[in-house]
Write a protein that holds these residues in place. Structure first.
Motif, PDB file in Angstrom:
ATOM      1  N   LYS A 103      -1.259  42.693 116.276  1.00  0.00           N
ATOM      2  CA  LYS A 103      -1.316  43.701 117.378  1.00  0.00           C
ATOM      3  C   LYS A 103      -0.957  42.763 118.594  1.00  0.00           C
ATOM      4  CE  LYS A 103      -6.232  42.199 118.015  1.00  0.00           C
ATOM      5  NZ  LYS A 103      -7.572  42.393 117.584  1.00  0.00           N
ATOM      6  N   MET A 149     -16.225  46.715 105.638  1.00  0.00           N
ATOM      7  CA  MET A 149     -15.739  45.800 106.574  1.00  0.00           C
ATOM      8  C   MET A 149     -16.425  45.685 107.756  1.00  0.00           C
ATOM      9  SD  MET A 149     -14.218  46.173 109.902  1.00  0.00           S
ATOM     10  CE  MET A 149     -12.590  45.881 110.896  1.00  0.00           C
ATOM     11  N   VAL A 202     -17.272  43.402 111.587  1.00  0.00           N
ATOM     12  CA  VAL A 202     -16.928  42.727 112.819  1.00  0.00           C
ATOM     13  C   VAL A 202     -18.227  41.970 113.268  1.00  0.00           C
ATOM     14  CG1 VAL A 202     -15.988  41.919 114.953  1.00  0.00           C
ATOM     15  CG2 VAL A 202     -14.935  43.656 113.604  1.00  0.00           C
ATOM     16  N   VAL A 259      -2.736  39.722 111.693  1.00  0.00           N
ATOM     17  CA  VAL A 259      -3.129  40.867 112.632  1.00  0.00           C
ATOM     18  C   VAL A 259      -2.003  40.763 113.880  1.00  0.00           C
ATOM     19  CG1 VAL A 259      -4.640  42.119 114.166  1.00  0.00           C
ATOM     20  CG2 VAL A 259      -5.352  41.201 112.040  1.00  0.00           C
ATOM     21  N   ARG A 273      -8.861  38.989 108.004  1.00  0.00           N
ATOM     22  CA  ARG A 273      -7.839  39.544 109.122  1.00  0.00           C
ATOM     23  C   ARG A 273      -7.868  38.456 110.396  1.00  0.00           C
ATOM     24  NH1 ARG A 273     -12.687  42.457 109.007  1.00  0.00           N
ATOM     25  NH2 ARG A 273     -13.028  41.940 111.008  1.00  0.00           N
ATOM     26  N   VAL A 274      -6.288  37.953 110.311  1.00  0.00           N
ATOM     27  CA  VAL A 274      -6.047  36.643 110.874  1.00  0.00           C
ATOM     28  C   VAL A 274      -5.041  37.028 111.833  1.00  0.00           C
ATOM     29  CG1 VAL A 274      -5.503  34.317 110.918  1.00  0.00           C
ATOM     30  CG2 VAL A 274      -6.784  35.157 109.042  1.00  0.00           C
ATOM     31  N   GLY A 275      -5.337  36.981 113.279  1.00  0.00           N
ATOM     32  CA  GLY A 275      -4.350  37.077 114.330  1.00  0.00           C
ATOM     33  C   GLY A 275      -3.847  35.947 115.160  1.00  0.00           C
ATOM     34  N   SER A 276      -4.771  35.313 115.744  1.00  0.00           N
ATOM     35  CA  SER A 276      -4.272  34.316 116.767  1.00  0.00           C
ATOM     36  C   SER A 276      -3.880  32.915 115.894  1.00  0.00           C
ATOM     37  CB  SER A 276      -5.238  33.990 117.868  1.00  0.00           C
ATOM     38  OG  SER A 276      -6.529  34.055 117.354  1.00  0.00           O
ATOM     39  N   ARG A 327      -3.410  36.058 122.115  1.00  0.00           N
ATOM     40  CA  ARG A 327      -2.737  37.308 122.723  1.00  0.00           C
ATOM     41  C   ARG A 327      -3.000  37.208 124.022  1.00  0.00           C
ATOM     42  NH1 ARG A 327      -5.299  38.628 118.094  1.00  0.00           N
ATOM     43  NH2 ARG A 327      -7.219  38.827 119.359  1.00  0.00           N
ATOM     44  N   VAL A 355      -6.842  47.970 111.493  1.00  0.00           N
ATOM     45  CA  VAL A 355      -7.931  47.339 111.247  1.00  0.00           C
ATOM     46  C   VAL A 355      -8.711  47.975 112.525  1.00  0.00           C
ATOM     47  CG1 VAL A 355      -6.911  45.184 110.157  1.00  0.00           C
ATOM     48  CG2 VAL A 355      -6.989  45.308 112.545  1.00  0.00           C
ATOM     49  N   ASN A 358      -4.053  47.339 115.368  1.00  0.00           N
ATOM     50  CA  ASN A 358      -5.480  48.102 115.590  1.00  0.00           C
ATOM     51  C   ASN A 358      -5.317  49.440 116.364  1.00  0.00           C
ATOM     52  OD1 ASN A 358      -4.660  46.990 117.947  1.00  0.00           O
ATOM     53  ND2 ASN A 358      -6.941  46.706 118.648  1.00  0.00           N
ATOM     54  N   MET A 384     -11.973  36.450 110.862  1.00  0.00           N
ATOM     55  CA  MET A 384     -11.066  36.454 111.600  1.00  0.00           C
ATOM     56  C   MET A 384     -10.381  35.169 112.079  1.00  0.00           C
ATOM     57  SD  MET A 384     -12.428  39.789 113.923  1.00  0.00           S
ATOM     58  CE  MET A 384     -11.956  39.144 115.457  1.00  0.00           C
ATOM     59  N   SER A 385      -9.540  34.810 112.972  1.00  0.00           N
ATOM     60  CA  SER A 385      -9.233  33.465 113.260  1.00  0.00           C
ATOM     61  C   SER A 385     -10.238  32.436 113.282  1.00  0.00           C
ATOM     62  CB  SER A 385      -8.196  33.327 114.244  1.00  0.00           C
ATOM     63  OG  SER A 385      -6.945  34.100 114.224  1.00  0.00           O
TER      64      SER A 385
HETATM   65  C1  LIG Z   1      -7.658  41.578 116.511  1.00  0.00           C
HETATM   66  C2  LIG Z   1      -8.658  41.701 115.473  1.00  0.00           C
HETATM   67  C3  LIG Z   1      -8.641  40.648 114.416  1.00  0.00           C
HETATM   68  C4  LIG Z   1      -7.828  39.516 114.568  1.00  0.00           C
HETATM   69  O1  LIG Z   1      -8.297  38.508 115.416  1.00  0.00           O
HETATM   70  P1  LIG Z   1      -8.077  37.115 115.741  1.00  0.00           P
HETATM   71  O2  LIG Z   1      -9.175  36.637 116.261  1.00  0.00           O
HETATM   72  O3  LIG Z   1      -6.772  36.962 116.614  1.00  0.00           O
HETATM   73  O4  LIG Z   1      -7.856  36.322 114.329  1.00  0.00           O
HETATM   74  C5  LIG Z   1      -9.242  40.861 113.285  1.00  0.00           C
HETATM   75  N1  LIG Z   1      -9.923  42.205 113.145  1.00  0.00           N
HETATM   76  C6  LIG Z   1      -9.809  43.082 113.978  1.00  0.00           C
HETATM   77  C7  LIG Z   1     -10.663  44.365 113.721  1.00  0.00           C
HETATM   78  C8  LIG Z   1      -9.115  42.944 115.418  1.00  0.00           C
HETATM   79  O5  LIG Z   1      -9.323  43.993 115.888  1.00  0.00           O
END
Ligand SMILES: *Cc1c(COP(=O)(O)O)cnc(C)c1O
Length: 226
Positions: free
Chosen positions: A40, A166, A168, A38, A214-217, A223, A85, A61, A198-199
């Motif tokens: 963003k 999906m 959260v 991810v 869905r892995v961002g940080s 961020r 996402v 996103n 997620m992370s």
């Molecule tokens: C930002 C986001 C993520 C990733 O989040 P991290 O905690 O940084 O891994 C995953 N899913 C959605 C829907 C997001 O908005």
């Protein structure tokens, strides 16, 4: 390999190692889990090292941010795929269908109508994940659990294919029960895809059946916003 590429490869290897371990615990294969990086808020300069390390699936996103960043990257790296996402406004459905290979936030009848129209016009359908408001949180996107069967029926009636669910889960509580509930709903409706984790919790999600994390940080670092 420069330092940034080496750091990106190290983070990617660590995520894959954790996924392999979690998958083994559940009698699954890590290779069966798609890691969505991810990106963003991160510029193309931060994305390139991950692509160099072999990452090909990315998530954004916001449609507008993706439109600014990704066409050039996708033209240069043809194997890459882009997933949406975040929340999608109906008036951006056409742009989203044109740019994304998967949409993880289909959550209401008006959006089914808008996406169906865009898919008709484009002649291609991105993968579609129906977002479920698994913790019944008023401020969050996602269809209510009891409205899910009706929304899936509308999707089928619009000649669209739902590929998975999906969610959260609520912040600050143990996510596993929510992941397990979403997995149960997906099974009940015969949907193979499960976009969870997620992370902070992707390993847990993999043990509970995630097909997409869905892995961002964990891949990009923290961020500033978003
Ligand atoms: C930002 C986001 C993520 C990733 O989040 P991290 O905690 O940084 O891994 C995953 N899913 C959605 C829907 C997001 O908005």
């Amino acid at each position: 390999m420069n330092n940034e590429n080496a750091a990106a490869r190290g983070r990617l290897d660590a995520v894959h190692a954790a996924i392999d371990k979690a998958a083994a615990l559940a009698g699954r294969r890590g290779d069966d889990v798609t890691v969505i990086a991810v990106s963003k808020t991160h510029p193309a300069s931060a994305i390139a090292p991950l692509i160099a390390a072999g990452q090909q699936v990315f998530g954004e996103n916001r449609v507008q941010e993706a439109q600014q960043k990704w066409p050039a990257l996708l033209a240069e790296h043809r194997g890459c795929a882009l997933h949406l996402v975040g929340q999608l406004q109906s008036n951006k459905a056409e742009a989203a269908v044109a740019l994304f290979d998967a949409i993880h936030s289909l959550d209401r009848p008006s959006l089914v109508t808008a996406i169906a129209r865009a898919v008709q016009a484009a002649g291609r359908q991105p993968q579609l994940f129906v977002q479920v408001n698994i913790g019944a949180e008023p401020q969050k996107g996602g269809v209510a659990i009891d409205a899910l069967p009706g929304l899936l029926a509308l999707i089928a009636a619009a000649d669209l294919r739902a590929d998975g669910l999906m969610a959260v889960p609520p912040l600050g509580v143990e996510p596993a029960p929510y992941f397990a509930l979403l997995a149960k709903l997906a099974r009940r409706h015969g949907l193979a895809g499960l976009s969870i984790g997620m992370s902070a919790d992707y390993a847990t999600a993999v043990t509970l059946g995630a097909t997409h994390v869905r892995v961002g940080s964990a891949l990009f670092g923290e961020r500033q916003q978003g």
